[in-house]
Design a protein around this motif. Sequence first.
Motif, mmCIF file in Angstrom:
data_model
loop_
_atom_site.group_PDB
_atom_site.id
_atom_site.type_symbol
_atom_site.label_atom_id
_atom_site.label_comp_id
_atom_site.label_asym_id
_atom_site.label_seq_id
_atom_site.Cartn_x
_atom_site.Cartn_y
_atom_site.Cartn_z
ATOM 1 N N LYS A 2 18.820 -0.651 -4.751
ATOM 2 C CA LYS A 2 17.889 -0.008 -3.838
ATOM 3 C C LYS A 2 17.474 1.339 -4.423
ATOM 4 O O LYS A 2 18.326 2.105 -4.905
ATOM 5 C CB LYS A 2 18.536 0.200 -2.472
ATOM 6 N N PHE A 4 15.593 4.918 -3.595
ATOM 7 C CA PHE A 4 15.084 5.822 -2.567
ATOM 8 C C PHE A 4 13.875 6.557 -3.152
ATOM 9 O O PHE A 4 13.973 7.224 -4.181
ATOM 10 C CB PHE A 4 16.176 6.792 -2.131
ATOM 11 N N GLU A 27 14.846 -3.094 -4.165
ATOM 12 C CA GLU A 27 14.155 -2.790 -2.927
ATOM 13 C C GLU A 27 13.918 -1.289 -2.830
ATOM 14 O O GLU A 27 14.615 -0.496 -3.471
ATOM 15 C CB GLU A 27 14.939 -3.293 -1.710
ATOM 16 N N ILE A 28 12.927 -0.929 -2.036
ATOM 17 C CA ILE A 28 12.549 0.468 -1.857
ATOM 18 C C ILE A 28 12.952 0.918 -0.461
ATOM 19 O O ILE A 28 12.746 0.197 0.520
ATOM 20 C CB ILE A 28 11.023 0.647 -2.019
ATOM 21 N N GLU A 29 13.526 2.098 -0.371
ATOM 22 C CA GLU A 29 13.749 2.736 0.930
ATOM 23 C C GLU A 29 13.071 4.096 0.912
ATOM 24 O O GLU A 29 13.302 4.902 0.007
ATOM 25 C CB GLU A 29 15.231 2.885 1.249
ATOM 26 N N ASN A 30 12.225 4.335 1.901
ATOM 27 C CA ASN A 30 11.481 5.577 1.958
ATOM 28 C C ASN A 30 12.383 6.743 2.356
ATOM 29 O O ASN A 30 13.184 6.636 3.285
ATOM 30 C CB ASN A 30 10.319 5.465 2.953
ATOM 31 N N CYS A 31 12.263 7.840 1.648
ATOM 32 C CA CYS A 31 12.937 9.100 1.973
ATOM 33 C C CYS A 31 11.841 10.112 2.272
ATOM 34 O O CYS A 31 11.055 10.443 1.386
ATOM 35 C CB CYS A 31 13.803 9.559 0.804
ATOM 36 N N TYR A 43 22.034 12.088 2.725
ATOM 37 C CA TYR A 43 21.486 12.011 1.372
ATOM 38 C C TYR A 43 22.291 12.861 0.397
ATOM 39 O O TYR A 43 22.431 12.492 -0.778
ATOM 40 C CB TYR A 43 20.007 12.425 1.378
ATOM 41 N N GLU A 56 20.797 3.171 -5.536
ATOM 42 C CA GLU A 56 22.026 2.553 -5.052
ATOM 43 C C GLU A 56 22.257 1.294 -5.869
ATOM 44 O O GLU A 56 21.424 0.384 -5.871
ATOM 45 C CB GLU A 56 21.922 2.212 -3.564
#
Length: 205
Positions: A2, A4, A27-31, A43, A56
């Motif tokens: 993942k 960020f 996968e992308i997770e928006n921060c 974070y 990650e």
Amino acid sequence: MKLFDFPGAPNPRRVKILLDEKGMQYEIENCDLTTQQQKSPEYLKMNPSGKIPILETDDGRYLGESVAICRYLEAIQPEPNLFGADPYELGYIEMRNRHLELELWTQIGISWVNGPIVGKMGRFRQNPLAKEMSDQNVVNYYERLNGELSDSEYIAGERFTVADITLVSAVDFATQLVDLKPDESNEALWAWHARVSARDSVAGN
């Protein structure tokens, strides 16, 4: 894995380009940088520097810093090679990448921090003289790159490497958000930019 990320952030883009060059799944997770989410306790446990990107890993560990993440990805999937295939190339690509980070990216960063977008945030006391000097340093570096690229198709030799990822991310960020677009007279630099920007990994990020 993942990653960020935040839309338009140049350093996560460097990692995404490398991931796509290698065809790796993630996968992308928006921060949300606008709310300083990267400084939250959650974070800071992942990256004590309070910055993105953060990767990650599949086993639940975390890495920060774009080049450190890219080195990890190169180590777990060596091909296509982007950091160097023999001892000399490893050193040469590292040298060229460091030139870009220390001599170009730092100056773009000063112009960004002292520019109008950051100014509206009201988070920093700005220094117009520093911006004037860094703007000129960026212009001068573009001219230097133009000369270097007159003799080479890519930044660190005759193939696409992490140094090209560093530079295209810098030029695009400076052009779009810092008002530091290279002058059209830098024909070799623009030819390089067109060549690199045509790659699926770059165009898609």
